[in-house]
Design a protein around this motif. Sequence first.
Motif: not given
Length: 166
Positions: A108-114, A127-130, A158-159
């Motif tokens: 589980d990853k906590g990611v900020t998406l702008d 696993n990746d940005v795509g 990550d952001e």
Amino acid sequence: MSSSKGSHRAARGRGRTVSPAVPVPVPVPFHERLTLAVRVLHTPTLVGPRVVPARPPTPRAGGRRAATRRASHHRKDPLRPENLRRLVPQALVLAFLAGGITAFMACDKGVTLDIDGRTRTLHTFANDVGELLTDQGVVPAAPDAVTPAPGSALADGDEVVVRTGR
């Protein structure tokens, strides 16, 4: 309410006196007489100046039930095969639950998406940005800028910034 006082005392046997020196014979059922005949009776106990005969041992109440209860304690030995057959599946279920929870916490990853100034915090297993953009339904076109690049690996915290080119 009863108007007679003291009638309950007479019903309980108060007021009667029984001489303690005279033993009162107690009728013993036949099946208990056979049991008592086999048992060794205790010697009389000396109390004061007179000898009081020892009481015969009372038979256990619920002989079969008590024997079953004692036998059930024997059956609860944790190393017996019957108990191991029950213990192994329970241990396997516990191991799978612990492994699943550990995998969930690790992946589980906590990611900020702008996206164009609108910020959201997401929890993802991508696993990746795509993969993250595909899961969120964002398809970047040629003039759009995505930072980090769509093939970059994601980590917790990550952001990801997407700017659409209009």
